[in-house]
Motif scaffolding. Structure first.
Motif, short mmCIF file in Angstrom:
data_model
loop_
_atom_site.label_atom_id
_atom_site.label_comp_id
_atom_site.label_asym_id
_atom_site.label_seq_id
_atom_site.Cartn_x
_atom_site.Cartn_y
_atom_site.Cartn_z
N GLU A 1 -16.80 -5.97 9.67
CA GLU A 1 -16.08 -5.68 8.43
C GLU A 1 -14.87 -4.78 8.70
OE1 GLU A 1 -18.77 -4.95 4.93
OE2 GLU A 1 -20.26 -4.83 6.54
N GLU A 2 -15.03 -3.84 9.62
CA GLU A 2 -13.91 -2.97 9.95
C GLU A 2 -12.77 -3.76 10.58
OE1 GLU A 2 -15.62 -0.05 12.45
OE2 GLU A 2 -16.77 0.95 10.85
N SER A 3 -13.11 -4.72 11.42
CA SER A 3 -12.07 -5.56 12.03
C SER A 3 -11.36 -6.39 10.98
CB SER A 3 -12.70 -6.47 13.09
OG SER A 3 -13.30 -5.72 14.12
N ALA A 4 -12.13 -6.92 10.01
CA ALA A 4 -11.51 -7.70 8.94
C ALA A 4 -10.61 -6.82 8.08
CB ALA A 4 -12.59 -8.35 8.09
N ALA A 5 -11.04 -5.57 7.85
CA ALA A 5 -10.21 -4.66 7.05
C ALA A 5 -8.92 -4.32 7.78
CB ALA A 5 -11.00 -3.39 6.74
N ILE A 6 -8.98 -4.17 9.09
CA ILE A 6 -7.76 -3.90 9.87
C ILE A 6 -6.80 -5.08 9.78
CG2 ILE A 6 -6.91 -3.54 12.22
CD1 ILE A 6 -9.45 -1.96 12.79
N ASP A 7 -7.34 -6.29 9.72
CA ASP A 7 -6.50 -7.48 9.60
C ASP A 7 -5.96 -7.68 8.19
OD1 ASP A 7 -6.86 -8.02 12.26
OD2 ASP A 7 -8.59 -9.34 11.93
N GLY A 8 -6.32 -6.79 7.29
CA GLY A 8 -5.78 -6.86 5.93
C GLY A 8 -6.68 -7.52 4.91
N ALA A 9 -7.91 -7.83 5.28
CA ALA A 9 -8.82 -8.47 4.33
C ALA A 9 -9.38 -7.45 3.35
CB ALA A 9 -9.97 -9.15 5.08
N SER A 10 -9.51 -7.87 2.10
CA SER A 10 -10.10 -7.01 1.08
C SER A 10 -11.62 -6.96 1.27
CB SER A 10 -9.74 -7.51 -0.31
OG SER A 10 -10.29 -8.81 -0.52
N THR A 11 -12.26 -6.11 0.47
CA THR A 11 -13.72 -6.00 0.56
C THR A 11 -14.40 -7.30 0.21
OG1 THR A 11 -13.58 -3.65 -0.04
CG2 THR A 11 -15.73 -4.72 -0.26
N TRP A 12 -13.94 -7.95 -0.86
CA TRP A 12 -14.53 -9.23 -1.26
C TRP A 12 -14.26 -10.31 -0.23
CZ3 TRP A 12 -18.11 -9.63 -4.79
CH2 TRP A 12 -18.17 -8.68 -5.82
N ARG A 13 -13.05 -10.31 0.33
CA ARG A 13 -12.70 -11.31 1.34
C ARG A 13 -13.54 -11.15 2.60
NH1 ARG A 13 -8.14 -14.33 2.79
NH2 ARG A 13 -8.82 -15.73 4.48
N PHE B 1 -16.46 -9.80 2.74
CA PHE B 1 -17.85 -10.11 2.42
C PHE B 1 -18.08 -11.63 2.46
CE2 PHE B 1 -20.97 -11.33 -0.85
CZ PHE B 1 -22.11 -10.77 -0.29
N PHE B 2 -17.22 -12.38 1.79
CA PHE B 2 -17.42 -13.83 1.72
C PHE B 2 -17.04 -14.55 3.01
CE2 PHE B 2 -17.20 -12.94 -2.89
CZ PHE B 2 -18.33 -13.60 -3.31
N SER B 3 -16.09 -14.03 3.75
CA SER B 3 -15.62 -14.71 4.95
C SER B 3 -16.29 -14.25 6.23
CB SER B 3 -14.09 -14.53 5.09
OG SER B 3 -13.42 -15.03 3.95
N VAL B 4 -16.83 -13.04 6.23
CA VAL B 4 -17.41 -12.49 7.47
C VAL B 4 -18.90 -12.22 7.32
CG1 VAL B 4 -17.32 -10.60 9.12
CG2 VAL B 4 -15.20 -11.44 8.09
N VAL B 5 -19.27 -11.39 6.35
CA VAL B 5 -20.66 -10.95 6.23
C VAL B 5 -21.58 -12.09 5.80
CG1 VAL B 5 -22.22 -9.35 5.08
CG2 VAL B 5 -19.92 -8.61 5.71
N LEU B 6 -21.21 -12.80 4.76
CA LEU B 6 -22.09 -13.84 4.22
C LEU B 6 -22.34 -14.97 5.21
CD1 LEU B 6 -23.65 -14.21 1.63
CD2 LEU B 6 -21.77 -15.54 0.71
N PRO B 7 -21.31 -15.45 5.95
CA PRO B 7 -21.61 -16.48 6.96
C PRO B 7 -22.56 -16.00 8.05
CG PRO B 7 -19.28 -16.50 6.44
CD PRO B 7 -19.86 -15.28 5.78
N VAL B 8 -22.43 -14.73 8.46
CA VAL B 8 -23.33 -14.21 9.50
C VAL B 8 -24.76 -14.11 8.97
CG1 VAL B 8 -23.81 -12.23 10.99
CG2 VAL B 8 -21.45 -12.97 10.62
N ALA B 9 -24.91 -13.77 7.70
CA ALA B 9 -26.24 -13.60 7.10
C ALA B 9 -26.73 -14.88 6.40
CB ALA B 9 -26.22 -12.46 6.10
N ARG B 10 -26.16 -16.02 6.75
CA ARG B 10 -26.52 -17.26 6.05
C ARG B 10 -27.98 -17.64 6.27
NH1 ARG B 10 -23.30 -18.54 10.37
NH2 ARG B 10 -24.16 -19.97 11.94
N ASN B 11 -28.54 -17.32 7.44
CA ASN B 11 -29.96 -17.62 7.66
C ASN B 11 -30.85 -16.83 6.70
OD1 ASN B 11 -29.38 -19.39 9.69
ND2 ASN B 11 -29.83 -17.97 11.36
N GLY B 12 -30.45 -15.59 6.42
CA GLY B 12 -31.21 -14.80 5.47
C GLY B 12 -31.12 -15.36 4.07
N VAL B 13 -29.93 -15.82 3.69
CA VAL B 13 -29.77 -16.43 2.37
C VAL B 13 -30.61 -17.69 2.25
CG1 VAL B 13 -28.10 -17.48 0.79
CG2 VAL B 13 -27.44 -15.47 2.13
#
Length: 281
Positions: free
Chosen positions: A175-187, A189-201
């Motif tokens: 998430e910190e890397s995505a924030a450095i690249d200019g991604a918002s918190t929602w972006r 979450f949906f583009s980085v965190v949620l795909p990684v945690a897809r097995n949990g979902v």
């Protein structure tokens, strides 16, 4: 040859205790399932006969009768609507809530987790009367939406507690890397965190679907028309004051279990890995 031997994975050793536990579990769960299947293939006269316990002439009359007279397709459709809708609504709440509890620390998280555990321990029977009065005021009695909302409220604490370890397993550095690249918190979450945690979902969604597929208590109390009952309530209707049609009841139980067995077989590896991760984290 030595290098190849060293790189091979060691074989899993089956300890006597583990083997004995498997035998016990097989007997505990396998024998009732075998009895259900055999009973569904019998005539009514063979059910209570000791001589026809295992040796009998199998027949599919019970299955034919179930498909013709029990309203099976309508009940199956109702069960699918309840289970699928409950799964979607539960995940819509549990995913962001689980992520928030995974990223926010301190006393607030501890209090929230404690409340979720308490809510999960509340028996379903204790909520029937309050929800019945509430749904009566809202006009949701004899409405499938009322059952869906009740199941969703019942399963949300379980889903949040289950989702939290999966989000905790996602490194915050992503998430910190995505924030450095200019991604918002929602972006992020949906583009980085949620795909990684897809097995949990997927694991949480599968378990919620399995639990809501067998919905019974809310259905028989909030659905006032027996024609709109799901499969679990349809099973209870087979028991009447005039006796029990055991072959028909067991045939309906087998048919009701088939979708669950298929879903469990397709997602077994996912469930095993997901629940192991949740237990470790």
């Amino acid at each position: 040859m030595t290098a190849l031997t060293a790189t091979r994975r060691p074989r899993k050793q089956r300890t006597p205790v583990a083997f004995a536990m498997r035998i016990v579990l097989f007997l505990v769960y396998g024998i009732p399932i075998l009895w259900i299947v055999l009973t569904s293939l019998k005539n009514s006269s063979d059910v209570l006969s000791d001589s026809a316990a295992f040796v009998f002439a199998p027949t599919l009359d019970a299955y034919v009768t179930v498909f013709q007279t029990s309203g099976l397709l309508q009940a199956a459709g109702q069960s699918f609507i309840i289970a699928a809708s409950t799964t979607v609504l539960t995940l819509a709440v549990a995913i962001p809530a689980g992520y928030a509890l995974a990223r926010v620390g301190g006393r607030i998280t501890t209090i929230c987790l404690g409340l979720l555990i308490v809510l999960q321990m509340v028996p379903q029977t204790a909520t029937v009367i309050p929800l019945f009065q509430l749904f009566g005021q809202w006009g949701l009695l004899d409405n499938t939406l009322g059952v869906i909302l009740a199941d969703t409220a019942l399963l949300i604490p379980f889903a949040i507690i289950l989702m939290r370890p999966f989000f905790r397993a996602v490194p915050e550095a992503l998430e910190e890397s995505a924030a450095i690249d200019g991604a918002s918190t929602w972006r992020s979450f949906f583009s980085v965190v949620l795909p990684v945690a897809r097995n949990g979902v997927a694991t949480t969604g599968t378990l919620v679907f399995l639990l809501s597929w067998g919905e019974f208590l809310y259905a028989v109390n909030f659905l006032l028309s027996p024609g709109s009952y799901p499969l679990s309530a349809l099973l209870a209707q087979q028991v009447s004051a005039f006796g029990i049609n055991w072959p028909g009841l067991m045939a309906l139980a087998v048919i009701t279990s088939i979708p669950i067995l298929v879903l469990f077989a397709l997602t077994y590896r996912l469930l095993r890995e997901g629940l192991t991760l949740g237990a470790v984290k």
